[in-house]
Design an enzyme around this catalytic site. Sequence first.
Site, PDB file in Angstrom:
ATOM      1  N   CYS A 265       0.876  -1.172   0.000  1.00  0.00           N
ATOM      2  CA  CYS A 265       0.000   0.000   0.000  1.00  0.00           C
ATOM      3  C   CYS A 265       0.912   1.221   0.000  1.00  0.00           C
ATOM      4  CB  CYS A 265      -0.854  -0.028   1.272  1.00  0.00           C
ATOM      5  SG  CYS A 265      -1.854   1.448   1.522  1.00  0.00           S
TER       6      CYS A 265
ATOM      7  N   CYS B 126      -0.524   3.738  -6.641  1.00  0.00           N
ATOM      8  CA  CYS B 126      -1.513   3.209  -5.697  1.00  0.00           C
ATOM      9  C   CYS B 126      -1.848   1.808  -6.174  1.00  0.00           C
ATOM     10  CB  CYS B 126      -2.768   4.077  -5.684  1.00  0.00           C
ATOM     11  SG  CYS B 126      -4.119   3.341  -4.732  1.00  0.00           S
TER      12      CYS B 126
END
Length: 275
Positions: free
Chosen positions: A74, A193
């Site tokens: 992440c 992302c």
Amino acid sequence: MKQQYPIGVFDSGFGGLTVLNSIIQSLPQYDYIYLGDNARTPYGNRSFETVYEYTREAVDWLFKNNCRLVILACNTASAKALRNIQQKDLLNYGPQHKVLGIIRPVTEAIDSYSKTKHVGILATQGTVNSESYIIEIKKFFPEMTVVQEACPIWVPLVETLEYKSTGADYFVKKHIDQLLKKDSLIDTIVLGCTHYPLLIDKIRKFVPEYIQIISQGSIVGNKLADYLERHPEIENLCSQNASVQFYTTDSSDSFNILASEFFEKEISSIKVAFK
Ligand code: DGL
């Protein structure tokens, strides 16, 4: 007999599955535990303190559930929590415990993709505000120009399964146009992302063909293989039965449906609570 452990892979939700997929392609022999904090996703618009607290809880859970090496799959957590965890929290666990992020592997490799040395980053608001990509890229390649665009609606589009809808086109195009307006010399765009690879068809539709789009998955998979080769003391701790277990902080039924779509295989997950 020597003790061995699965590798932990963490994301705020489903996005990290795109990274896990690529890691498994590079390193199929190891055991993995995936943890998605679906109950508290998205992290992208949350404060530094909150992302750090949530990520620390997740890492602690993975350590308590037998992992020694944890990958923060992440960007938002890598940007906002990794440094604190590495410098402060790991001291409480002991030398066998390691946490790695996914921003550095991409920034180290970026030079081999861009000819114009102008790179665009698409990421969450949190990652953009942290300027982690700019700082890391400049460390390795000071001559590079890096521009960023936050796409706050993209993660919700993915998490709500709207990422294939025609309505999503508007938001995808809007942020790509805004990024390209910031620098006309961009020849490489990083999907900063882990949720964004799910939007790749739409992103491709609005990005001119001469621009390369980089997803992190394969880079992270290769860099992890390289890391384990350079750190036999860590590699020796990784168990090798080619298994994957999935955990989520929200309903496992909903996780199974969406995660199976993202992971491209049937998934059966278990719901967990940190406290
Ligand atoms: N997938 C995550 C990332 O790579 C975070 C998405 C979110 O929770 O906002 O940044």
